[in-house]
Design an enzyme around this catalytic site. Structure first.
Site, PDB file in Angstrom:
ATOM      1  N   GLU B 284      -3.103  13.764   0.725  1.00 18.58           N
ATOM      2  CA  GLU B 284      -1.758  14.386  -0.417  1.00 18.58           C
ATOM      3  C   GLU B 284      -1.984  15.715  -0.009  1.00 18.58           C
ATOM      4  O   GLU B 284      -0.401  16.505  -0.307  1.00 18.58           O
ATOM      5  CB  GLU B 284      -2.618  14.745  -1.677  1.00 18.58           C
ATOM      6  CG  GLU B 284      -1.401  14.131  -3.318  1.00 18.58           C
ATOM      7  CD  GLU B 284      -1.488  13.846  -4.037  1.00 18.58           C
ATOM      8  OE1 GLU B 284      -2.322  12.413  -4.859  1.00 18.58           O
ATOM      9  OE2 GLU B 284      -1.517  13.964  -5.544  1.00 18.58           O
ATOM     10  N   GLU B 287       0.585  15.301   2.383  1.00 19.48           N
ATOM     11  CA  GLU B 287       2.344  15.512   1.777  1.00 19.48           C
ATOM     12  C   GLU B 287       2.593  16.421   1.469  1.00 19.48           C
ATOM     13  O   GLU B 287       4.107  16.757   1.422  1.00 19.48           O
ATOM     14  CB  GLU B 287       1.313  14.291   0.941  1.00 19.48           C
ATOM     15  CG  GLU B 287       3.636  13.511   0.531  1.00 19.48           C
ATOM     16  CD  GLU B 287       3.406  12.286  -0.462  1.00 19.48           C
ATOM     17  OE1 GLU B 287       1.729  12.543  -0.997  1.00 19.48           O
ATOM     18  OE2 GLU B 287       3.739  11.695  -0.747  1.00 19.48           O
ATOM     19  N   CYS B 304      -3.155   9.758  -8.834  1.00 16.65           N
ATOM     20  CA  CYS B 304      -4.099   8.652  -8.635  1.00 16.65           C
ATOM     21  C   CYS B 304      -4.728   8.121 -10.127  1.00 16.65           C
ATOM     22  O   CYS B 304      -5.659   7.444 -10.537  1.00 16.65           O
ATOM     23  CB  CYS B 304      -5.481   9.450  -7.912  1.00 16.65           C
ATOM     24  SG  CYS B 304      -5.563  11.632  -9.103  1.00 16.65           S
ATOM     25  N   SER B 324       3.579  11.737  -5.934  1.00 21.56           N
ATOM     26  CA  SER B 324       2.837  11.396  -4.256  1.00 21.56           C
ATOM     27  C   SER B 324       2.877  10.156  -4.164  1.00 21.56           C
ATOM     28  O   SER B 324       2.709   8.974  -4.666  1.00 21.56           O
ATOM     29  CB  SER B 324       1.686  11.924  -4.363  1.00 21.56           C
ATOM     30  OG  SER B 324       0.912  11.520  -3.543  1.00 21.56           O
ATOM     31  N   LYS B 363      -7.447   1.154 -14.525  1.00 20.44           N
ATOM     32  CA  LYS B 363      -8.012   0.818 -12.746  1.00 20.44           C
ATOM     33  C   LYS B 363      -7.595  -0.678 -12.911  1.00 20.44           C
ATOM     34  O   LYS B 363      -7.376  -1.187 -11.900  1.00 20.44           O
ATOM     35  CB  LYS B 363      -8.967   1.187 -12.491  1.00 20.44           C
ATOM     36  CG  LYS B 363      -9.402   2.575 -12.751  1.00 20.44           C
ATOM     37  CD  LYS B 363      -8.716   3.446 -11.223  1.00 20.44           C
ATOM     38  CE  LYS B 363      -8.549   4.804 -11.513  1.00 20.44           C
ATOM     39  NZ  LYS B 363      -7.254   5.050  -9.849  1.00 20.44           N
ATOM     40  N   GLU B 366      -4.172  -1.652 -12.936  1.00 20.49           N
ATOM     41  CA  GLU B 366      -4.066  -0.869 -10.868  1.00 20.49           C
ATOM     42  C   GLU B 366      -4.795  -1.896  -9.708  1.00 20.49           C
ATOM     43  O   GLU B 366      -3.638  -1.989  -9.084  1.00 20.49           O
ATOM     44  CB  GLU B 366      -4.361   0.120 -10.939  1.00 20.49           C
ATOM     45  CG  GLU B 366      -4.359   0.974  -9.367  1.00 20.49           C
ATOM     46  CD  GLU B 366      -5.268   2.406  -9.008  1.00 20.49           C
ATOM     47  OE1 GLU B 366      -5.976   2.492  -9.055  1.00 20.49           O
ATOM     48  OE2 GLU B 366      -4.552   3.183  -8.548  1.00 20.49           O
ATOM     49  N   GLU B 371       1.124  -4.807  -5.029  1.00 22.97           N
ATOM     50  CA  GLU B 371       1.453  -4.392  -3.305  1.00 22.97           C
ATOM     51  C   GLU B 371       0.397  -3.687  -2.959  1.00 22.97           C
ATOM     52  O   GLU B 371       0.295  -3.336  -1.937  1.00 22.97           O
ATOM     53  CB  GLU B 371       2.357  -2.737  -4.100  1.00 22.97           C
ATOM     54  CG  GLU B 371       2.438  -1.927  -5.139  1.00 22.97           C
ATOM     55  CD  GLU B 371       2.545  -2.250  -5.924  1.00 22.97           C
ATOM     56  OE1 GLU B 371       2.219  -3.544  -6.940  1.00 22.97           O
ATOM     57  OE2 GLU B 371       2.569  -1.039  -6.951  1.00 22.97           O
ATOM     58  N   CYS B 512     -10.428  12.414 -16.380  1.00 23.69           N
ATOM     59  CA  CYS B 512     -11.982  10.825 -16.032  1.00 23.69           C
ATOM     60  C   CYS B 512     -12.313  10.769 -17.424  1.00 23.69           C
ATOM     61  O   CYS B 512     -13.113   9.849 -17.369  1.00 23.69           O
ATOM     62  CB  CYS B 512     -11.597  10.220 -15.075  1.00 23.69           C
ATOM     63  SG  CYS B 512     -10.341   9.888 -14.231  1.00 23.69           S
TER      64      CYS B 512
END
Lengths: 195, 591, 615
Positions: B284, B287, B304, B324, B363, B366, B371, B512
């Site tokens: 990241e 990036e 994230c 990102s 999560k 996720e 994908e 988190c």
């Protein structure tokens, strides 16, 4: 009258959860849908009218009720598409719109008949025999309390006091009040006046 | 703002004049029971369990008011333990029980339920009222959150959390009176609404009306299957909360015991998500620098937090290009596990079961995003919450407190302090700054604690001056935690009021450490303890104790690049470690 | 912008029009009750025929409810210098005749009038016994003026009080006058109005609100409706005065959607007031600006509770909020808000105009003024009555209401709707006021007064009220949401013959709990009907529970029908029985099989020989 297990009815048959026909007993049962599926399309001109109405309120506070009332006046009921539209155009979460719509007895999530019959179950009317009036209407219209006749003509509901207690027992059809209905034989004629 | 003198059960106390009777009672050593009360979130006096007798200026109040709302006044006399109060409270609890699924023994919140504790403390010995009960709707269609209406006590804590704290409003009271139910609009499943699965509602729920979808049995089965090679990764925030499942104080750091427990549960390898957190920083950070120097889309926003990603997809799709393209550390880990690690160790990747332990409920969804796989292999097969790990340890009868401290396996287990602080709001930003600063200055900077990005303010701003292409440039960053705060920042950017290079967004308030999968702390304990602060402190302490505190110093990560990926944002990196997004529609008719 | 001179001038002009020599003023009661009885067609015929006959000296106007509902549709003819003529129970045919013979021909049609007195003089409405003990202050304009014509309101001193307040009084003196008058809220709680205004006035805020609570939801109550339909300006004027007193520039009227005529009349009234500058900016040339917006309810009784009403205007579910803080300090959108009932407001203008002492000359020391009651149920003269506080219940029920019809014995009178209690014959001489009614186990409530006779079962009545409360509970707090439902389930069992003594004990425990711990007044008063009937009619409860009998013969499950020796064997009952439970040959004694009998009462109703006993 037989107890419909899905619709939670009070003694007079006005389920506060009138709309519970759509409610899923177990959410796994996806065969029932919560929207009107095709009856109201996105191009319906009433949406543009509703948007104008919302805009005309000029960002005033607390407009959910007036907007729902206007939407109900225009569309006749408040299905998913309409409530979604209101949510998108007022910024109020859809869950809150739905929460308001289901709180008040006058909002209909499902389509209502062309004419609304309200049988007053207020104290004065009750004491004068309004249950008999309700029973007669159920018999004449062949419909359950809280539901709409199959031809879409009448929706029959028991209501709270209409405020015409001097003329008990009363019913209200749309904006017309009919009193002194102890003689239930008058009812078929009254129904006949409506298209 | 001054103090007033009040009497609680004959004890005189002096308290600030904006205190409620409940807080005044606490000061006098009396804990008034409550159910719907959740400090600063839900103070509505609905459950009527916290009622007391009170005099105002010597005149007794006609009814029993709710002490969580009643504001103190000079000379107020509060009585919490009269026969009248005890009888009233008992009756109200009985009434709640009469409309409740009382099968505690088979309930997920058995032993950790505020209603259950209340029954015990108040000595409820009967439920006199039998009759109609709420319809037992169970919605378990989503990957993350299960809603069980039969357990709901209509406290409204979830509603206030989702609407007021998170600014989303997926749930509300519906219908009226006895028919009232807490539900999404039109009784849609949680699967089909604008829920981001942040699980803050689960953290707020005093009972088991809202719980997470569990995969414990599947994981145990995989562990027992001799054909399967089961690997587990643990997110940074887990180590700061797991101990609470075993009665330890909120925010106790239990990293070593956590690893030891996982080994004894039978996982073939015990790794650490902090490893891939460091990896994420490399990807990241590169990036970001790319975008800054080549005129890419700015501000760049972290990716994230899957709750944040869903929020962006549903509410702010115009910012999708800003995200990102990096996968989250959880997903990056799984991708590397089934390629790099499998190849290196000669294991058939089809036999690898990738398990994660996360402080997070989003999560789970996720991990199931279509994908999130490489060549047909899912990056993560099962994502467990901190609570599920606690359950597994208990089911395996492992005595957690007695465990020795162990360390994670190689070659995906090394981490730096930068990786650990991912779990706290501002941690990702700080980790990124530590690496980006070194890259841009070409130095090994020692001053690496960026205090401006730490702490619990909803929106934080900071700026760092760094050389870019020879020019001293002010890099402006923002940190938002909680989706309501994310919306604030995005609205400001949209309106042109703010202009940042980089934004960190965490869907959960506090980051988190207060994710939807963490240990549940009761409303009463929260009056004294702040889980967000305590658990974050544990992570920052672990960071300080680390020798290496910058992601680029992680040797196992360096080896990964040298032996496999090449360099950050390489073609292979993009294939394995990056992803894409699309606007998301909700409330679609499923028929 | 209206000035002093303008108002006086308008008043004079309007009076002239209404009372000019040779003019016949004809009013038709067009409140909802009148319309439901057929007044619209009467009005149509009246207008048509007057026009066709070219009667230029006849002015036709709509008017509100006069209170004597059983006489609707009512048509009255007023001629200056002559006694008013009241026509009752009109229809289009009768109307045509009246137009021809009276309006054109000058001869009243005596058959259609109220009647004659002993001396042979024609009586009109005011001569009726029904009105003898009434004092119409709140209802003074209902039935007299055209509510859709602001000039007629002005003719009756309309807006003179507002002018006086703005030009001759300060906000403080207005509040003082209200306090001195002792006016107490007419919505049910009886809180002193002046005190309430006094709480809101000193609070500093950038905006304050006056709200008129027109969500009259008590079943059996229609006092507010009559005021809104018959004299809407009285409410508007009062709200403006209240706004001036507390420093509010915005008012809301929250009307229940079930009152479409009231909403319509209010809209017209507001429009007319705005046009004349009596609402809006700089009223009477002062710095005071005040505007009123109508908000409709949507069918939730709980929105009559002030905090739920506030929530509803805020666009939310009508769920009540804890008090304190009280709305006067923190109300609508957190601002100081005063909420007053329609009837309360209808007193304000007259208090300001005629003074607190005048108001105190009516009623009692602790409850000055009058109270409007909606008399209903088993009573001969149903309708709206306004009596001074202190009038006894006996006077209202017997002198005004003319007692129970068909010679049935009075059993109880229920005041306060679902929040109130039953009053027995023993307490009928109680002078009506707020405190006295509470002392005898009931409350004033909004004014619904339902009379019950020997044929009403008090357990069934209690159950009826509780069912209402269960349906209307907002659902926020445990005791009301869960407790009333459990009480209802117990009562359901009792009237079905499945009650136990433990049930009675639980009923009392629950009632006490709900009363003590409910969040708002709906819950706090919900157990009242049950508690008061259990107190005064405990024997009926015991009969249901222990003997499994319903003494009044109402609870179907507890009734038994037995054919007596008077049976002539006509077979009518056998033929009408839906479950074929009756056997018997022609001219032979018939028998009901008790095992099959579903207690529908069809046989009982059809027997012409009184040969079926019900117990």
């Amino acid at each position: 009258m037989p107890e419909d297990p899905e619709v939670n009815q009070n003694r007079f048959g006005t389920g506060v959860g009138n709309n519970t026909q759509r409610r899923l007993g177990n959410v796994n049962d996806q065969s029932k849908c919560a929207c009107s599926c095709g009856c109201i399309t996105a191009e319906d001109p009433r949406f543009a009218e509703l948007k104008s109405y919302i805009d005309s309120l000029n960002q005033e506070q607390g407009i959910t009720m007036p907007v729902l009332q206007e939407a109900q006046r225009s569309f006749g009921y408040l299905p998913l598409e309409v409530q979604k539209f209101i949510s998108e155009n007022t910024g109020v979460p859809l869950a809150e719109i739905y929460g308001v719509a289901t709180f008040y007895s006058q909002f209909a999530i499902e389509p209502k008949g062309r004419h609304h019959i309200g049988v007053c179950m207020g104290t004065a009317c009750y004491v004068k025999g309004s249950q008999k009036v309700l029973d007669k209407l159920v018999e004449e219209l062949k419909v359950k309390v809280g539901c709409t006749t199959s031809d879409g003509k009448f929706t029959l509901e028991a209501t709270r006091c209409l405020g015409c207690c001097g003329l008990a027992p009363c019913i209200m059809i749309d904006d017309d009040v009919f009193g002194k209905l102890d003689d239930v034989s008058r009812i078929p004629d009254i129904l006949g006046k409506y298209e | 703002m001054g103090n007033v003198n009040v009497t609680v059960n004959g004890i005189e106390v002096s308290v600030p004049d904006n205190y409620t009777a409940m807080l005044a009672a606490r000061q006098a050593g009396v804990e008034i029971p409550s159910l719907c009360f959740l400090k600063d979130v839900n103070e509505i006096g609905a459950c009527r369990v916290c009622v007391v007798e009170a005099d105002i200026k010597g005149v007794p109040m006609r009814n029993l008011p709710a002490s969580c709302i009643l504001q103190v006044a000079e000379g107020m006399n509060i009585r919490t333990n009269t026969a009248k109060v005890r009888k009233a409270v008992k009756t109200n609890v009985e009434l709640i029980l009469a409309n409740h699924n009382r099968e505690c023994l088979t309930c997920k919140r058995n032993q950790n339920c505020e209603l259950q504790s209340l029954c015990d403390e108040l000595g409820i010995d009967q439920v006199r009222f039998q009759g109609e009960k709420r319809k037992p709707t169970i919605d378990n269609l989503s990957h993350s959150i299960i809603r069980d209406a039969s357990k709901c006590i209509l406290c409204g804590r979830c509603i206030s959390t989702c609407r007021d704290v998170q600014g989303i409003g997926v749930l509300d009271f519906t219908h009226r009176g006895f028919q009232t139910e807490v539900a999404p609009a039109f009784d849609f499943s949680m699967r089909d609404v604008d829920c981001v699965y942040c699980g803050q509602c689960i953290e707020a729920c005093p009972v088991a009306a809202l719980t997470e979808r569990q995969y414990i049995d599947e994981v145990f089965e995989a562990i027992e299957d001799p054909e399967k090679f089961v690997v587990v990764q643990t997110a940074p925030a887990v180590r700061a909360s797991l101990g609470e499942e075993f009665g330890m104080p909120v925010g106790t750091r239990v990293t070593g015991k956590m690893v030891a427990a996982l080994r004894r549960l039978g996982f073939d390898k015990v790794f650490d998500t902090n490893f891939s957190a460091d990896l994420t920083i490399l990807e990241e950070g590169t990036e970001l620098l790319n975008r800054v120097t080549t005129g890419g889309v700015l501000p760049m926003i972290t990716s994230c937090s899957p709750g944040w990603i869903r929020f962006c997809e549903m509410k702010y799709p115009e910012f999708l290009p800003n995200l990102s393209t990096c996968k989250s550390p959880q997903q990056m880990f799984g991708a590397i596990l089934k390629t790099y690690y499998a190849q290196k160790m000669g294991i058939d990747p089809k036999k690898i079961v990738s398990v994660s332990v996360m402080p997070c409920t989003s999560k789970k969804t996720e991990a199931n995003r279509p994908e999130m796989e490489v060549d047909g292999l899912r990056d993560v097969d099962y994502s467990l919450t901190t609570r599920e790990l606690g359950d597994m340890i208990k089911r395996a009868r492992i005595r957690f407190a007695n465990l020795p401290d162990e360390t994670a396996d190689s070659i995906l287990g090394e981490y730096t302090g930068a990786g650990v602080i991912f779990g706290a709001t501002g941690g990702v930003m700080e980790a990124a700054l530590r690496t980006v600063a070194d890259i841009l200055t070409g130095k090994d900077l020692q001053d690496i604690e960026y205090s401006a990005v730490r702490g619990l303010d909803g929106v934080k701003e900071a700026s760092v001056v760094l050389p870019i292409d020879g020019k001293e440039t002010e890099i402006k960053v923002a940190i938002a935690h909680g989706t309501a705060n994310a919306a604030k920042v995005l609205d400001a950017v949209k309106a042109g009021q703010k202009d940042y290079h980089f934004i960190e967004v965490m869907a959960c308030p506090g980051g988190c450490v207060h994710g939807g999968g963490q240990s549940i702390v009761s409303a009463q304990v929260r009056l004294d303890v702040n889980p967000k602060a305590n658990r974050a402190a544990a992570l920052y302490a672990e960071d300080e104790a680390c020798v290496k505190r910058k992601s680029h110093d992680n040797e196992e990560v360096q080896a990964l690049y040298k032996d496999f990926l090449g360099k950050p944002n390489s073609h292979l990196s993009h294939k394995l470690l990056h992803t894409h997004y699309a606007p998301r529609k909700v409330y679609e008719c499923q028929a | 912008m209206m000035t002093m001179v303008d108002l006086n001038g308008l008043k004079a002009k309007a009076l002239e029009e209404m009372e000019s020599e040779g003019t016949l003023r004809v009013v038709v009661g067009m409140a909802t009750c009148g319309q439901s009885a057929g007044a619209r067609r009467v009005m149509e015929t009246l207008k048509k025929d007057v026009a066709e006959l070219g009667l230029d000296n006849v002015n036709v106007a709509v008017t509100g409810c006069v209170g004597m509902c059983t006489y609707e549709p009512i048509l009255e003819v007023l001629e200056t210098g002559k006694k008013k003529v009241t026509y009752i129970r009109m229809d289009p045919e009768k109307t045509a005749r009246v137009v021809k013979e009276h309006l054109q021909g000058g001869k009243p049609v005596l058959d259609y009038t109220v009647g004659h007195d002993h001396a042979g003089n024609l009586k009109n409405l005011e001569d009726l016994q029904f009105y003898a003990k009434q004092e119409r202050i709140v209802l003074r304009n209902c039935g007299t003026i055209d509510p859709e014509n602001i000039h007629e309101y002005i003719a009756r001193d309309g807006y003179a009080a507002l002018r006086k307040a703005l030009l001759e009084m300060t906000p403080e003196t207005v509040i003082d006058e209200m306090k001195k008058s002792g006016l107490r809220g007419r919505g049910g709680a009886g809180f002193p109005t002046g005190l309430k205004w006094g709480f809101a006035a000193p609070n500093k805020a950038d905006q304050k609100y006056i709200i008129c609570n027109a969500d009259e939801g008590d079943p059996g109550a229609f006092m507010d409706r009559s005021v809104l339909e018959g004299d809407p300006h009285a409410v508007l004027e009062a709200m403006a005065i209240g706004g001036y007193a507390i420093g509010a520039s915005k008012g809301y009227i929250y009307v229940r959607a079930e009152y479409p005529v009231a909403v319509e009349r209010l809209k017209i009234a507001i429009g007319q007031a705005q046009e004349m500058g009596l609402l809006g900016r700089k009223i009477f040339g002062t710095d005071f600006s005040f505007d009123i917006e109508i908000r409709l309810g949507a069918g939730a009784f709980v929105c009559g509770e002030e905090t739920a009403l506030i929530a509803s205007i805020e666009g939310k579910r009508g769920m009540s909020r804890n008090k304190p803080p009280f709305p006067a300090h923190k109300g609508l959108w957190g601002k100081p808000t005063v909420i007053n009932n329609v009837e309360t407001l209808a007193n304000v203008a007259q208090i300001i105009l005629k003074g607190a002492d005048w108001f105190r000359s009516f009623g009692t020391e602790k409850s000055p003024g009058t109270k409007v009651f909606a008399l209903g149920g088993k009573i001969n003269n149903t309708g709206l009555v306004e009596v001074p506080m202190g009038t006894t219940l006996r006077e209202v029920i017997y002198d005004i209401g003319s007692g129970c019809p068909h010679g049935k014995a009075f059993k109880a009178v229920q005041t306060g709707g679902p929040s109130g209690g039953c009053i027995t014959a023993a307490d009928l001489d109680t002078p009506i006021d707020f405190d006295n009614l509470v002392a005898i186990g009931s409350m004033m409530g909004s004014g619904g007064m339902i009379v019950m006779d020997e044929d009403n079962c008090m357990v069934d009545i209690a159950r009826f009220f509780l069912d209402f409360t269960v349906d209307e509970s907002c659902g926020k707090c445990t005791p009301c949401r869960e407790g009333t439902k459990r009480m209802l389930e117990i009562l359901d069992r009792i009237v079905a013959g499945e009650g136990t003594m433990q049930d009675l004990e639980n009923l009392e425990d629950l009632a006490e709990n709900i009363r003590l711990t409910s969040l708002c007044a709906l819950g706090q008063t919900a157990p009242n009907p049950v508690m008061s009937t259990m107190k005064h009619f405990r024997d009926e409860y015991l009969a249901h529970v222990q003997d499994k009998k319903c003494p009044a013969g109402v609870c179907k499950a507890l009734l038994g029908y037995v054919i007596t020796a008077d049976c002539k064997g006509c077979t009518k009952c056998k033929r009408v029985c839906p479950v074929e439970a009756i056997t018997g040959e022609v001219k032979q004694l018939h028998v009901i099989d008790q095992a099959l009998c579903i207690r529908c009462g069809a046989c009982f109703n059809v027997c012409s020989f009184n040969a079926i006993a019900r117990n």
